[in-house]
Design an enzyme around this catalytic site. Structure first.
Site, PDB file in Angstrom:
ATOM      1  N   GLN A 161     -21.204  47.466  45.373  1.00  0.00           N
ATOM      2  CA  GLN A 161     -21.012  47.120  46.784  1.00  0.00           C
ATOM      3  C   GLN A 161     -20.965  45.615  47.057  1.00  0.00           C
ATOM      4  O   GLN A 161     -20.179  45.153  47.875  1.00  0.00           O
ATOM      5  CB  GLN A 161     -22.121  47.779  47.601  1.00  0.00           C
ATOM      6  CG  GLN A 161     -21.809  47.863  49.062  1.00  0.00           C
ATOM      7  CD  GLN A 161     -22.726  48.865  49.738  1.00  0.00           C
ATOM      8  OE1 GLN A 161     -23.915  48.617  49.891  1.00  0.00           O
ATOM      9  NE2 GLN A 161     -22.186  50.002  50.124  1.00  0.00           N
ATOM     10  N   PHE A 162     -21.820  44.870  46.385  1.00  0.00           N
ATOM     11  CA  PHE A 162     -21.853  43.418  46.563  1.00  0.00           C
ATOM     12  C   PHE A 162     -22.158  42.760  45.218  1.00  0.00           C
ATOM     13  O   PHE A 162     -22.888  43.321  44.386  1.00  0.00           O
ATOM     14  CB  PHE A 162     -22.927  42.993  47.571  1.00  0.00           C
ATOM     15  CG  PHE A 162     -22.497  43.085  49.007  1.00  0.00           C
ATOM     16  CD1 PHE A 162     -21.815  42.027  49.613  1.00  0.00           C
ATOM     17  CD2 PHE A 162     -22.758  44.224  49.746  1.00  0.00           C
ATOM     18  CE1 PHE A 162     -21.421  42.113  50.938  1.00  0.00           C
ATOM     19  CE2 PHE A 162     -22.357  44.315  51.074  1.00  0.00           C
ATOM     20  CZ  PHE A 162     -21.687  43.260  51.679  1.00  0.00           C
ATOM     21  N   ASP A 163     -21.648  41.526  45.064  1.00  0.00           N
ATOM     22  CA  ASP A 163     -21.903  40.703  43.888  1.00  0.00           C
ATOM     23  C   ASP A 163     -23.366  40.690  43.448  1.00  0.00           C
ATOM     24  O   ASP A 163     -23.691  40.875  42.285  1.00  0.00           O
ATOM     25  CB  ASP A 163     -21.436  39.265  44.169  1.00  0.00           C
ATOM     26  CG  ASP A 163     -21.701  38.855  45.612  1.00  0.00           C
ATOM     27  OD1 ASP A 163     -22.863  38.928  46.058  1.00  0.00           O
ATOM     28  OD2 ASP A 163     -20.738  38.482  46.320  1.00  0.00           O
ATOM     29  N   GLY A 164     -24.268  40.481  44.409  1.00  0.00           N
ATOM     30  CA  GLY A 164     -25.681  40.340  44.073  1.00  0.00           C
ATOM     31  C   GLY A 164     -26.352  41.649  43.707  1.00  0.00           C
ATOM     32  O   GLY A 164     -27.510  41.665  43.299  1.00  0.00           O
ATOM     33  N   PHE A 165     -25.618  42.770  43.828  1.00  0.00           N
ATOM     34  CA  PHE A 165     -26.177  44.076  43.460  1.00  0.00           C
ATOM     35  C   PHE A 165     -25.682  44.547  42.093  1.00  0.00           C
ATOM     36  O   PHE A 165     -25.926  45.681  41.693  1.00  0.00           O
ATOM     37  CB  PHE A 165     -25.825  45.145  44.502  1.00  0.00           C
ATOM     38  CG  PHE A 165     -26.282  44.825  45.900  1.00  0.00           C
ATOM     39  CD1 PHE A 165     -27.328  43.943  46.130  1.00  0.00           C
ATOM     40  CD2 PHE A 165     -25.670  45.406  47.002  1.00  0.00           C
ATOM     41  CE1 PHE A 165     -27.746  43.649  47.421  1.00  0.00           C
ATOM     42  CE2 PHE A 165     -26.081  45.113  48.291  1.00  0.00           C
ATOM     43  CZ  PHE A 165     -27.121  44.235  48.511  1.00  0.00           C
ATOM     44  N   PRO A 201     -28.569  45.183  38.484  1.00  0.00           N
ATOM     45  CA  PRO A 201     -29.174  46.396  37.922  1.00  0.00           C
ATOM     46  C   PRO A 201     -28.246  47.107  36.928  1.00  0.00           C
ATOM     47  O   PRO A 201     -28.713  47.865  36.086  1.00  0.00           O
ATOM     48  CB  PRO A 201     -29.423  47.276  39.158  1.00  0.00           C
ATOM     49  CG  PRO A 201     -29.518  46.309  40.283  1.00  0.00           C
ATOM     50  CD  PRO A 201     -28.544  45.205  39.948  1.00  0.00           C
ATOM     51  N   HIS A 251     -25.661  38.588  48.982  1.00  0.00           N
ATOM     52  CA  HIS A 251     -24.358  39.081  49.435  1.00  0.00           C
ATOM     53  C   HIS A 251     -23.249  38.044  49.267  1.00  0.00           C
ATOM     54  O   HIS A 251     -22.152  38.234  49.778  1.00  0.00           O
ATOM     55  CB  HIS A 251     -24.424  39.487  50.917  1.00  0.00           C
ATOM     56  CG  HIS A 251     -25.226  40.723  51.164  1.00  0.00           C
ATOM     57  ND1 HIS A 251     -26.592  40.770  51.006  1.00  0.00           N
ATOM     58  CD2 HIS A 251     -24.854  41.969  51.551  1.00  0.00           C
ATOM     59  CE1 HIS A 251     -27.024  41.987  51.304  1.00  0.00           C
ATOM     60  NE2 HIS A 251     -25.987  42.728  51.628  1.00  0.00           N
ATOM     61  N   LEU A 273     -27.710  55.768  45.269  1.00  0.00           N
ATOM     62  CA  LEU A 273     -27.776  54.304  45.321  1.00  0.00           C
ATOM     63  C   LEU A 273     -28.400  53.758  44.033  1.00  0.00           C
ATOM     64  O   LEU A 273     -29.602  53.488  43.981  1.00  0.00           O
ATOM     65  CB  LEU A 273     -28.625  53.923  46.552  1.00  0.00           C
ATOM     66  CG  LEU A 273     -28.406  52.556  47.182  1.00  0.00           C
ATOM     67  CD1 LEU A 273     -29.102  52.511  48.540  1.00  0.00           C
ATOM     68  CD2 LEU A 273     -28.893  51.418  46.319  1.00  0.00           C
ATOM     69  N   ALA A 274     -27.589  53.629  42.992  1.00  0.00           N
ATOM     70  CA  ALA A 274     -28.128  53.236  41.693  1.00  0.00           C
ATOM     71  C   ALA A 274     -26.997  52.652  40.846  1.00  0.00           C
ATOM     72  O   ALA A 274     -26.196  53.384  40.260  1.00  0.00           O
ATOM     73  CB  ALA A 274     -28.760  54.442  41.003  1.00  0.00           C
ATOM     74  N   GLU A 275     -26.948  51.339  40.790  1.00  0.00           N
ATOM     75  CA  GLU A 275     -25.807  50.673  40.153  1.00  0.00           C
ATOM     76  C   GLU A 275     -25.724  50.932  38.653  1.00  0.00           C
ATOM     77  O   GLU A 275     -24.630  51.046  38.091  1.00  0.00           O
ATOM     78  CB  GLU A 275     -25.856  49.161  40.424  1.00  0.00           C
ATOM     79  CG  GLU A 275     -25.583  48.767  41.871  1.00  0.00           C
ATOM     80  CD  GLU A 275     -26.786  48.931  42.784  1.00  0.00           C
ATOM     81  OE1 GLU A 275     -27.899  49.220  42.275  1.00  0.00           O
ATOM     82  OE2 GLU A 275     -26.635  48.787  44.015  1.00  0.00           O
TER      83      GLU A 275
END
Lengths: 361, 322
Positions: B82-86, B89, B127, B58-60
């Site tokens: 996974q999502f726009d707000g993620f 990073p 999200h 789990l590391a963008e």
């Protein structure tokens, strides 16, 4: 380095070559399998890259380069690591690995175009298996791991060397890359050139713990070694690479060294470190030390040494002449030429407008 | 072919890309056995194996970082964020590395980053965001977003085949709309489409706001107002010829996106129209989007995001000019 605690791990062919203080044992040294010519060549390369470093510094001081970041004192790592790899193995450097690039056969005068403001990428990484110099600290480390994962997928036996400084180990990308490498068992060697300083921040303020020992938390071994011993660096990288080629996965080598020069020519180390520290480390100079050892083995005669010095002078003169004569790529090509493989229409129009505006001036 | 959802169209497109090109790899958080949190990669790992379709830690930042290394190795990585707000990073790897890598090295970066984006799903914070302007602002990237299942299939094919990095924004609120698709149809990157013809006012939309604009066009018809709806499909490169051609008919333009108006992509469109089509305009170009605030709690998103009524109000304002 007597206070260093070594990580004990099974499946670790690197560690048995070193004392608990990170020194290559006499026995391991005798088993390196390097001919007298090969041993002399390590010395020759260290002398050449040191002379190139000095010449680049001179060029900067004379206004021929915008910036220079010396690697004085780190030559054993540059030469030892590259010499331990095969030509097909990729190296992902940060920005101080000019000496490594030279060991890969990249023309130092070409490399200097970067520091003369002529190019952001003056050599072909695919030709030399040497990724672009990366200025964002730790940015290149995940690239090295991605490349190594790809090697695994392609069932290739090549390994990847990811090199960085002690400062990089504070970055998230370092942690993420180490973690990915462990999970995917990527054939990658992480080589930390711990030169004790990240610009003005000393190691003790960079990290409270051991860098080498962190490898264990990612599921692979790590070791702290004397980074000013070219044979030690060679032996560590060689064994770690063999292990990775055989599917053993990643390895972390923390090579202890010292940045004898400033961070770059824009820096002033007298503001933050002492002369006595510098003097202590100058007694551990990797080039002088290796020369003494070669001479003690009867493997470096005065004539050979003088010939290497002459070669270094010739190299420096050629670097100077070539970089001063280097021509600039036309502005349109330099600015727009490599951005896209398939440049969009509007982008091409902007380039044409830009180029025609130059014609008018 | 029978009607499929956009989610299914994307899934088919990824499957075809994997089947047609051995170098295509799909990876990200939960894309393997789970098939992605939106099931866009459903079944792909089972079909193509866990070296072509794989879960990552789990590391963008590293997800994008390894994509760069894999691209150097000769692969065509299609990572999922996974999502726009993620995506933030990974911002440094996208902006400082991926976008500039070719410029620095001459090595092309055929990387397609898929990102579900936009609101209207009643989600918690991070999200429902629309971060497209950050990436459209970055040279070296191409930024696209489909509005229909057919375009989703075709545009994703074009993105994966493109030798440059593409940020592929998927309007997640539209994942479940259905349409018949033709896998043989090509949609090149950089070409907008006229989603609805009209001569009164041009509504420029992309991704999730295209269907909104079409609803507005339908409502306007009752008042004999003919809206022309442009679905940009590609923000970078931007298809200015299609926009200017439409303005030659309508002389009025409204840009609609979910992102905040301030510094949003609508500003680029409005400025370009002013630069290149000032003489065509009978009214100021209007930008319709979210207020300059963080995305609100889900209960307020309908009030926060543009809707049909607000588009129609702006249409009235535009038409009130000479």
């Amino acid at each position: 380095m007597a206070d260093v605690v070594q990580v004990v791990s099974t499946d670790d062919p690197v560690r048995p070559q070193f004392s608990s203080a990170g020194e290559l044992t006499a026995e391991a040294r005798s088993r390196l399998g390097l001919s007298a010519d090969a041993l002399r060549d390590l010395y020759r390369k260290m002398v050449l890259i040191r002379r190139a470093d000095q010449e680049a510094l001179n060029l900067q001081r004379q206004g021929e380069l915008g910036l220079w970041g010396q690697y004085l004192g780190q030559e054993a790592i540059h030469v030892g690591a590259v010499s331990a790899l095969e030509a097909e193995d990729w190296i992902f450097p940060s920005y101080r690995e000019f000496g490594m690039a030279m060991c890969r056969g990249i023309d130092p005068a070409d490399m200097l175009k970067l520091f003369r403001g002529l190019s952001v990428g003056p050599y072909d990484p695919k030709k030399f298996h040497f990724a672009p110099l990366t200025i964002v600290v730790a940015g290149q480390i995940p690239h090295a791991v991605g490349y190594a994962i790809g090697s695994r997928f392609k069932r290739s036996r090549d390994v990847t060397l990811s090199t960085f400084g002690d400062g990089a180990t504070s970055k998230g990308d370092w942690h993420e890359a180490m973690n990915f490498a462990g999970v995917f068992k990527a054939p990658v060697i992480f080589l930390c050139q711990n030169n004790h300083w990240a610009i003005s921040v000393p190691l003790a303020k960079q990290t409270a713990g051991s860098i080498a020992e962190r490898a264990q938390g990612y599921g692979f071994p790590g070791i702290r070694i004397d980074g000013n011993d070219v044979l030690g660096v060679y032996a560590a990288v060689r064994r770690a690479a063999e292990r990775a080629r055989d599917g053993g996965g990643p390895y972390l080598i923390e090579a202890m060294t010292y940045r004898m020069g400033a961070h770059t020519t824009s820096d002033d180390p007298t503001r933050y470190r002492t002369q006595s520290e510098l003097e202590t480390w100058s007694t551990k100079d990797p080039v002088a030390r290796y020369r003494t050892w070669l001479e003690s083995q009867g493997m470096l005669e005065e004539a050979t040494r003088a010939s290497i010095e002459r070669e270094a002078e010739t190299l420096a003169q050629s670097m100077r002449a070539k970089i001063r004569a280097a021509t600039a790529t036309p502005a349109g090509e330099a600015i727009f030429g490599r951005v896209y493989a398939h440049p969009p229409e509007g982008f091409q129009e902007e380039r044409e407008e830009f180029e025609s505006s130059l014609e008018g001036s | 072919m029978e009607a499929v959802t956009m989610a299914r169209a994307l899934n088919l497109s990824l499957g075809d890309a994997l089947a047609n090109d051995q170098e295509v790899l799909i990876f990200g958080e939960d894309v393997g056995a789970l098939g992605g949190v939106f099931r866009i990669t459903d079944g792909l790992q089972k079909t193509f194996g866990d070296e072509r379709v794989f879960d990552t830690p789990l590391a963008e930042s590293a997800i994008v970082g390894i994509a760069i290394g894999l691209a150097i190795r000769g692969f065509k990585p299609v990572p999922e964020i996974q999502f726009d707000g993620f995506i933030y990073p990974a911002f440094d790897q996208i902006v400082s590395q991926l976008a500039k890598y070719r410029n620095r090295s001459g090595i092309s970066m055929p990387v397609t980053i898929r990102v579900p984006f936009g609101g209207h799903i009643g989600a918690v914070e991070h999200h429902s965001e629309s971060p497209e302007a950050y990436f459209a602002h970055t040279a070296g990237l191409k930024v696209v977003t489909p509005a229909t299942p057919g375009d989703a299939y075709a545009l994703l094919q074009a993105a994966i085949a493109d030798p440059d990095p593409v940020i592929f924004f998927e309007p997640k609120a539209r994942y479940y709309v259905k349409e018949e698709i033709d896998p043989g149809r090509k949609v090149p990157i950089g070409k907008a489409r006229i989603a609805h013809e009209g001569s009164s006012v041009t509504v420029i939309a992309y991704g999730p706001t295209v269907s909104l604009a079409l609803d507005a066009a339908k409502a306007a018809e009752a008042e004999n107002i003919a809206l022309e709806v442009i679905d940009l499909r590609s923000l970078s490169p931007l298809d200015m010829p299609t926009i200017l051609e439409s303005l030659r008919k309508t002389h009025r333009a409204i840009v609609v996106h979910e992102a905040p108006v301030f510094g949003g992509f609508g500003a680029e469109i409005a400025a370009r129209i002013a630069d290149e089509g000032f003489d065509l305009l009978a009214a100021p170009v209007t930008r319709l989007g979210a207020p300059d605030t963080p995305y609100p709690p889900a209960r307020y998103e309908k009030l926060y995001l543009p809707d049909v009524d607000r588009i129609l109000e702006e249409v009235d304002v535009a038409l009130a000019y000479g």
